[in-house]
Design a protein around this motif. Structure first.
Motif: not given
Length: 822
Positions: A636-644
């Motif tokens: 992957p070139s980019m990824f976004i992670v968010k705690r739910r």
């Protein structure tokens, strides 16, 4: 972005209709134009003009005349590009009757073709209805410049000279620079654009006009090579059957029957991607001259190469200077005033081979390189990372591109663009469209392995001309089973305040929906089918999913052609508020079908679309650093992670941040920062990404949106701003439908533009991912979305601060292989 893997000739031919396969080149420096005086007046109240146009010069100090007639300032019928690159139609008699109008849109794309149709109906009582301007089939918004009454315009009058490519009033001026193909003029009918072109899988392509032409009507195919007095065998030959032939002036045989056409677009030098302090471009952006004290002159071309075997030629003119022959990394030119050599260049200079600013001190040809009339052949094999240069068909160091031996350099990796750099010299390029080098040599007519191109010397076996017909068929393509809007699409809607609402027009069942109210301030809303339609998140806040989202309205379902909304628990529907306008960006993953992924040290739940390079990943933290499977099958070139399930920022990985020790946050306007416990200082692989303890809190539930680059569909990169209204050009290999960018080395918001809210250039309507503010118009013009990338058009720090480093994510409307100018 291209490789020349053979795709069946029938594939390319079948997509188009074989209507517009050649063009005529206009060069202002040679005062080129066509002209004809009609012996009788045609219908001055009803006519239609159609032409395919590829521009070379933009932003000139003068207008550029496409077609028309003029007696004086009060009696004029003309179609021109104005000096500010809008399109103007001036068709008035005596400043009394007719129409005068100008488009709101600007047309500054020099890398591809436009289709322009102008229809006039002087009988319309409402002036705004008299002139219709279509560009690529789209009716243009326009401004009326002068209040006039219904009646005849001046175009199509008798006994007055009508001209193409120059205004012919009292002198010859307003000279057009570029190419024109398949021109039709229909006398006595007010037609729309569908009489001359059609939409095929989202691409506007030429068709043959099949109706009558009227008395003064004509069709110019530009497929002859004769010049001068009008006849059926000269370049101004009319093939409509009316024999309304045009004479030519300043045009020579090498300008005629050019293979650069709407159905096969050739590479040229790119005036949007240059550092030219003392240089001039001519001959359809194939010739460039550099004056004395102009060493810092560089210009890249309109194509960028990442794979495959390609060949082009450069003819050198003049003595007493120095020239460079080679390539330069795309997206590497950042200033309109200065230029610094760097490791992004690979070239032959003054007889020595060089890479970057350091000479290898290895003679390749010696001083004989700088002789007037030398022809260099450049062969590049990006799959092997090799480049060769031939001088008058002899490769240096006994190199042989056909068998891959003795290359000038064999360590190329980054995308490369054919480039020019010189001091007190001139060069004419041939990417396969003109082996005469603008008439300076006798054309030789050598073709590439696909039978395309016109080269002075035979290309090495397996090496191809840089033209769109030679580009491979992208997996996601107008001529493939799936198009870009099968995986990403933007829609607009106006809220009606109802408790439930079905929003349609997406074209597929979305799995990730990003909503934003445009007309007033409101938080960005994100929903995905892995977590469930009712579980929203705010990109501009750190809130957990749940409570506040449920109170304010959510999605109730993901549907076959869009999604449905429902009021929140407080009776509020913030995603469908009455009379408010909204935008929804939609991505397709796997239709909501998830599966367990055990590639990482923990099990993740994933739905992936490997064709489009997009996956939605959910996982639960352990309190330790872990690896997480993403199912993309490529890095992957980019990824976004968010705690739910708790407050946290939107931690973002981008391949062009400083290193894997750095991260940036979508919910914040701050620069990238060091976070050793974010990615655990580890780059992702083709199977997993790594998160440190900050993104693996014990019991914490997380969602990650992961993106891999897909040629011709998506691009994730970086560029450096120059602080100029003539801003940095960014090559993507497609015409963008969506661009989100962020300055990574300084404070600025995440800027979002799309081709639906911004349906014309400049694309100056902006939303900010990290802010709830309403949509606004960026001062200075924002950016231009182009056939092969985007161009910054403002001096603001949001996208073009001098020396600022920016990262971006972009998704395609159409790959460059099929895209038209915008």
């Amino acid at each position: 972005m291209f490789s020349p893997d053979q795709w069946a000739a029938s594939t390319g031919v079948a997509f188009y209709n074989g209507v517009a396969t050649q063009s005529l080149r206009f060069d202002s420096g040679s005062t080129t134009y066509l002209n004809k005086t009609f012996s009788s007046a045609g219908n001055q109240q009803s006519w239609t003009w159609s032409g395919w146009v590829k521009r070379s010069k933009i932003g000139t100090a003068y207008n550029q005349h496409l077609f028309g007639v003029q007696l004086d300032g009060s009696n004029i019928g003309s179609i021109t590009f104005r000096s500010n690159d809008t399109l103007k139609v001036n068709n008035k008699t005596g400043n009394t009757n007719g129409d005068e109008c100008t488009t709101n849109a600007v047309f500054r794309d020099v890398s591809a073709w436009y289709h322009i149709v102008v229809s006039f109906d002087g009988s319309q009582s409402t002036q705004a209805n008299r002139t219709k301007i279509y560009v690529n089939g789209v009716l243009q918004d326009k401004v009326t410049n002068l209040a006039l009454s219904a009646g005849n315009g001046y175009l199509n009058t008798n006994a007055k000279e009508h001209s193409i490519g120059a205004r012919r009033e009292n002198s010859t001026d307003e000279l057009f620079d570029g190419y024109i193909a398949e021109m039709n003029f229909v006398d006595g009918q007010t037609l729309n654009a569908t009489s001359f072109a059609e939409t095929k899988n989202g691409v506007w392509i030429p068709i043959k006009y099949s109706g009558s032409y009227g008395t003064n009507g004509f069709r110019l195919q530009f497929n002859q090579t004769g010049t001068g007095t009008a006849s059926s065998s000269t370049i101004g030959a009319d093939t409509s059957g009316n024999a309304n032939h045009f004479s030519s002036s300043g045009i020579v045989a090498s300008d005629c029957d050019m293979p650069d056409s709407p159905e096969n677009n050739f590479c040229t030098l790119n005036t949007l991607d240059k550092v030219l302090t003392s240089s001039a471009l001519s001959e359809g952006n194939l010739s460039v001259s550099a004056g004395a004290n102009a060493w810092n002159n560089v210009i890249n071309s309109t194509f960028s190469i990442t794979s495959g075997k390609w060949y082009w030629e450069v003819r050198q003119s003049g003595t007493g200077g120095f020239g460079k022959v080679g390539v330069r990394q795309d997206n590497s030119l950042t200033s309109s005033n200065t230029y610094t050599a760097g490791a992004t260049e690979v070239y032959l200079f003054n007889g020595n081979k060089q890479q970057g600013s350091t000479s290898t001190d290895t003679s390749y040809y010696g001083s004989s390189m700088n002789a007037d009339g030398n022809i260099f052949g450049i062969a590049i094999d990006m799959d092997a990372g090799k480049i060769w240069v031939a001088l008058n068909n002899t490769y240096g160091n006994s190199g042989n591109p056909a068998n891959g031996t003795n290359a000038m350099f064999d360590n190329l990796s980054d995308p490369q663009s054919p480039s020019f750099s010189s001091y007190n010299m001139s060069s004419t390029f041939n990417f396969g469209q003109d082996s005469s080098f603008a008439g300076n040599e006798t054309a030789q007519g050598n073709t590439d392995a696909n039978g395309r191109g016109d080269f002075y010397y035979s290309p090495p076996s397996g090496y191809l001309a840089l033209c769109t017909a030679n580009l491979p068929e992208p997996t996601i393509s107008p001529n493939a089973d799936t198009q870009a809007d099968d995986y990403f699409n933007t829609i607009l809607y106006t809220g009606d305040g109802s408790n439930t609402r079905s929003i349609t027009g997406v074209g597929f069942q979305p799995d990730w929906v990003w909503l934003k109210r445009r007309s007033s301030a409101q938080n960005h809303r994100v929903f995905d089918s892995s977590r469930g339609s009712t579980e929203g998140l705010y990109t501009n806040l750190t809130d957990a999913e749940g409570s506040s989202q449920d109170d304010n309205g959510v999605l109730s379902s993901f549907d076959s052609d869009g999604f449905s909304t429902v009021n929140g628990t407080l009776g509020v529907n913030a995603v469908n508020q009455n009379n408010e306008t909204y935008v929804a960006w939609n991505w397709k993953a796997n239709g909501g079908t998830t599966s367990s992924n055990t590639d990482g040290s923990i099990t993740s739940t994933v739905q992936a679309n490997t064709d489009a390079g997009f996956s939605i990943v959910t996982y639960t933290g352990t309190g330790s650093a872990v690896t997480v499977g993403h199912s993309l099958g490529t890095v992957p070139s980019m990824f976004i992670v968010k705690r739910r399930n708790d407050t946290s920022g939107w931690a973002t990985y981008h391949k062009n941040l400083t290193s894997a020790s750095y991260y940036i946050q979508v919910n914040s306007n701050v620069a990238e920062g060091v976070g050793n416990n974010i990615w655990n200082q580890t780059d992702p692989t083709s199977s997993v990404f790594t998160v440190g303890t900050d993104l693996s809190v014990s019991g914490g539930t997380y969602v990650a949106y992961c993106f891999a680059e897909i040629e011709g569909y998506s691009k994730f990169g970086s560029y450096t701003g120059n602080g100029s209204a003539d801003g940095t050009f960014v090559y993507t290999g497609f015409r963008p439908a969506f661009v989100m960018l962020k300055r990574s080395d300084g404070t600025s918001s995440w800027s979002i533009r799309d081709n639906t809210r911004n349906d014309e250039n400049p694309a100056d309507l902006e939303l900010r991912a990290d802010s709830s503010v309403a949509e606004y118009t960026e001062s200075g013009g924002g950016v231009d979305l182009l056939s092969n990338g985007f161009k910054c058009r403002t001096t603001t720090g949001g996208n073009n601060a001098s020396g600022g480093t920016y990262i971006y994510m972009a998704f395609a409307e159409t790959p460059t292989k099929y895209s038209l100018g915008r």
